[in-house]
Design an enzyme around this catalytic site. Structure first.
Site, mmCIF file in Angstrom:
data_model
loop_
_atom_site.group_PDB
_atom_site.id
_atom_site.type_symbol
_atom_site.label_atom_id
_atom_site.label_comp_id
_atom_site.label_asym_id
_atom_site.label_seq_id
_atom_site.Cartn_x
_atom_site.Cartn_y
_atom_site.Cartn_z
ATOM 1 N N ASP A 187 -6.438 -0.415 10.049
ATOM 2 C CA ASP A 187 -5.317 0.116 9.046
ATOM 3 C C ASP A 187 -5.685 -0.803 7.611
ATOM 4 O O ASP A 187 -5.893 -1.766 7.528
ATOM 5 C CB ASP A 187 -3.847 -0.318 9.331
ATOM 6 C CG ASP A 187 -2.780 -0.008 8.580
ATOM 7 O OD1 ASP A 187 -2.830 1.190 7.996
ATOM 8 O OD2 ASP A 187 -1.824 -0.540 8.401
ATOM 9 N N GLU B 61 -8.186 7.200 2.064
ATOM 10 C CA GLU B 61 -7.048 7.110 1.112
ATOM 11 C C GLU B 61 -7.311 7.606 -0.258
ATOM 12 O O GLU B 61 -8.340 7.171 -1.009
ATOM 13 C CB GLU B 61 -6.455 5.951 1.324
ATOM 14 C CG GLU B 61 -5.149 5.897 0.359
ATOM 15 C CD GLU B 61 -4.202 4.472 0.496
ATOM 16 O OE1 GLU B 61 -4.035 3.918 1.807
ATOM 17 O OE2 GLU B 61 -3.576 4.123 -0.425
ATOM 18 N N SER C 198 -3.915 -4.022 11.162
ATOM 19 C CA SER C 198 -4.491 -4.341 9.625
ATOM 20 C C SER C 198 -5.534 -5.476 9.525
ATOM 21 O O SER C 198 -5.751 -6.268 10.860
ATOM 22 C CB SER C 198 -3.186 -5.056 8.726
ATOM 23 O OG SER C 198 -2.883 -6.266 9.438
ATOM 24 N N ASN D 137 2.892 6.014 9.881
ATOM 25 C CA ASN D 137 2.766 4.754 10.031
ATOM 26 C C ASN D 137 3.772 3.916 9.992
ATOM 27 O O ASN D 137 4.642 3.914 8.972
ATOM 28 C CB ASN D 137 1.610 4.068 8.931
ATOM 29 C CG ASN D 137 0.304 4.659 9.335
ATOM 30 O OD1 ASN D 137 -0.053 5.588 9.927
ATOM 31 N ND2 ASN D 137 -0.596 4.162 8.500
#
Ligand code: 13P
Length: 287
Positions: free
Chosen positions: A84, A135, A49, A229
């Protein structure tokens, strides 16, 4: 072997299993994930992240650590190093830093802006052989400052983004980052089916893997999910094992305070969690 995630996810989708993205936080995390994947002969994706990237002293540090660790540990299974929930700027930085895969999360933009920015990232990443996840709809809950309302993705918007040449698509289907609340309604399989039909063959990504029951995981894989994930579950198992060690006073016995001893139970706990996930997702022996 550091590779992008395109081929491993195409193979997973074709053969009916999912590759785990396990988020990493430090050296112990990375080593635990790599060794477990190698032991089980499974492909794996290391998720980073933006918050974890910052914590680990920047994306260049992360890329250098992962590449060196793959070499020094003799890791032969396919490993992707993946950003991420990246911002536009974050994705560009990871592409420069040597990541093999990036997620650009434009789900909070109006769809036209998501399309435009995703297109730019795809062009840049693909020119360097780097895979791209995009996304649509947002994942509920919070992860490292990324907060989502948990909207279920619209199948037509999924198609618009899938048609941009991305390699895999994260679509919100009622999944949440972190622990699921007791009143959680479960995954929206109708939405998942509509997305699968609209995006024809695109490997789909299920975020928020922590705490999703095994039967829902299996059903999601049967409906086109090829990447799942997991982040929080490793944090919980690491914390519980470390707590047990300290509460038993083991850090006070002999040289129990040595970080190589103090962090060992947490390290083993991460390995255990990763093993469970690789077995559940069906990727063991698929490297
Ligand atoms: P969890 O922390 O709920 O496992 O979610 C991980 C994730 O989706 C990373 O993007």
């Amino acid at each position: 072997m550091l590779v992008n995630a395109t081929e491993m996810l195409k193979k997973a989708k074709a053969e009916g299993y999912a590759v785990a993205q396990i988020n990493i936080n430090n050296l112990e995390w990375t080593k635990a994930v790599l060794l477990t994947a190698e032991e089980l002969k499974s492909p794996v994706i290391l998720g980073v992240s933006e918050g974890a990237g910052k914590y680990m002293c920047g994306y260049k540090t992360v890329a250098a650590m992962v590449k060196a660790m793959i070499e020094e540990l003799g890791i032969t299974v396919p490993v992707a190093l993946h950003l991420d929930h990246g911002s536009y700027e974050g994705a560009k930085k990871c592409i420069e830093a040597g990541f093999s895969s990036v997620m650009f999360d434009g789900s909070h933009y109006p769809i036209d802006e998501n399309v435009q920015k995703t297109t730019e990232i795809v062009e840049l990443a693909h020119s360097l052989g780097i895979s791209v996840e995009a996304e649509v709809g947002s994942i509920g809950g919070e992860e490292d400052g990324v907060v989502g309302r948990g909207e279920v993705a619209d199948a037509n918007e999924c198609k618009m983004i899938a048609d941009l040449g991305i390699d895999f698509l994260a679509a919100g289907i009622g999944n949440i980052h972190g622990k699921y609340p007791a009143n959680w309604q479960g995954l929206d399989f109708e939405a998942l089916e509509a997305i699968k039909n609209a995006t024809e063959g695109m490997p789909l990504v299920l975020h928020g893997g922590t705490g999703i029951p095994a039967d829902m995981i299996k059903k999601a894989i049967s409906l086109g999910v090829a990447k799942i994930n997991v982040n929080t579950e490793c944090q919980l198992s690491f914390a519980a094992a470390t707590r047990e060690y300290v509460e038993a006073g083991k850090d006070l016995q002999g040289k129990g305070y040595d970080p190589r001893k103090l962090l060992a139970p947490g390290f083993e706990a991460i390995k255990g969690t990763v093993k469970e996930k690789l077995e559940l997702f069906g990727s063991v022996g698929k490297a």
